[in-house]
Design a protein around this motif. Sequence first.
Motif, mmCIF file in Angstrom:
data_model
loop_
_atom_site.group_PDB
_atom_site.id
_atom_site.type_symbol
_atom_site.label_atom_id
_atom_site.label_comp_id
_atom_site.label_asym_id
_atom_site.label_seq_id
_atom_site.Cartn_x
_atom_site.Cartn_y
_atom_site.Cartn_z
ATOM 1 N N ASN A 101 0.825 -1.207 0.000
ATOM 2 C CA ASN A 101 0.000 0.000 0.000
ATOM 3 C C ASN A 101 0.859 1.256 0.000
ATOM 4 O OD1 ASN A 101 -1.602 2.216 1.519
ATOM 5 N ND2 ASN A 101 -3.169 0.729 0.914
ATOM 6 N N GLY A 102 0.399 2.291 -0.666
ATOM 7 C CA GLY A 102 1.126 3.555 -0.745
ATOM 8 C C GLY A 102 1.397 4.184 0.610
ATOM 9 N N ALA A 103 0.498 3.976 1.571
ATOM 10 C CA ALA A 103 0.694 4.544 2.909
ATOM 11 C C ALA A 103 1.945 3.955 3.577
ATOM 12 C CB ALA A 103 -0.530 4.279 3.776
ATOM 13 N N ILE A 104 2.277 2.726 3.247
ATOM 14 C CA ILE A 104 3.479 2.084 3.803
ATOM 15 C C ILE A 104 4.719 2.760 3.231
ATOM 16 C CG2 ILE A 104 4.754 -0.081 4.065
ATOM 17 C CD1 ILE A 104 1.963 0.011 5.478
ATOM 18 N N ARG A 105 4.709 3.015 1.923
ATOM 19 C CA ARG A 105 5.853 3.694 1.291
ATOM 20 C C ARG A 105 6.032 5.097 1.868
ATOM 21 N NH1 ARG A 105 3.708 0.954 -3.044
ATOM 22 N NH2 ARG A 105 2.639 2.768 -3.885
ATOM 23 N N VAL A 106 4.928 5.805 2.094
ATOM 24 C CA VAL A 106 4.997 7.151 2.666
ATOM 25 C C VAL A 106 5.587 7.085 4.075
ATOM 26 C CG1 VAL A 106 3.597 9.084 3.522
ATOM 27 C CG2 VAL A 106 3.139 8.114 1.263
ATOM 28 N N TYR A 107 5.116 6.141 4.881
ATOM 29 C CA TYR A 107 5.628 5.998 6.244
ATOM 30 C C TYR A 107 7.129 5.701 6.229
ATOM 31 C CZ TYR A 107 6.373 4.182 10.949
ATOM 32 O OH TYR A 107 6.860 3.967 12.214
ATOM 33 N N LEU A 108 7.556 4.766 5.379
ATOM 34 C CA LEU A 108 8.978 4.416 5.304
ATOM 35 C C LEU A 108 9.811 5.620 4.866
ATOM 36 C CD1 LEU A 108 8.811 0.824 3.779
ATOM 37 C CD2 LEU A 108 9.561 1.465 6.086
ATOM 38 N N ARG A 109 9.299 6.411 3.929
ATOM 39 C CA ARG A 109 10.019 7.607 3.478
ATOM 40 C C ARG A 109 10.154 8.603 4.628
ATOM 41 N NH1 ARG A 109 6.675 9.753 -0.360
ATOM 42 N NH2 ARG A 109 7.083 7.903 -1.602
ATOM 43 N N GLU A 110 9.083 8.773 5.408
ATOM 44 C CA GLU A 110 9.123 9.686 6.557
ATOM 45 C C GLU A 110 10.132 9.212 7.600
ATOM 46 O OE1 GLU A 110 5.060 9.861 7.841
ATOM 47 O OE2 GLU A 110 4.489 11.252 6.235
ATOM 48 N N VAL A 111 10.165 7.904 7.858
ATOM 49 C CA VAL A 111 11.127 7.345 8.814
ATOM 50 C C VAL A 111 12.540 7.584 8.311
ATOM 51 C CG1 VAL A 111 12.020 5.183 9.800
ATOM 52 C CG2 VAL A 111 9.557 5.631 9.805
#
Length: 182
Positions: A138-148
């Motif tokens: 899911n795109g939300a996972i990619r966004v979270y990983l980018r933020e981390v």
Amino acid sequence: MMSNDPGGGGEAGSSSSSRPAAADQQQQQQPPAQLSRYESQKRRDWNTFGQYLRNQRPPVALSQCNYSHVLDFMRYLDQFGKTKVHIQGCVFFGQPEPAGPCTCPLRQAWGSLDALIGRLRAAYEENGGVQETNPFANGAIRVYLREVRDSQAKARGIPYKKKKKRRKPNHEEMTSSFHQMQ
């Protein structure tokens, strides 16, 4: 149906000394005795995630799992992290080599989370999940990983630089460079 059991159950009560064809075929389909390090880690991660879902109140069936459960799982794993991530008010915030100890929290490193999600994404589909509904993709996972990734890089004062993919030369390039060397 998604399953945590990689093997199939054999038939009990067979006292015949000759093996039926179905038993020979089942033995050939079993996974190799020694799994690679990646496959072992993927299985361990998959089992850990399944246990995490079962421990939720109320328990979450794998078929009901969505990206929010994955995000919660990654946040849950932070408590077991070994990477010091300085918070904005810390005197060492933005310093790659801190001069002393501080009380900033330990977290999971971005690279560890990224690799974990890659393994779980593959395991989900190997265990019967449909690619289009894979919560790990899911795109939300990619966004979270980018933020981390970005927050950890900022806390260390080291900008994240994406590694350039090495391009594999095609056959013509290899032969032309070989002829140029002679």
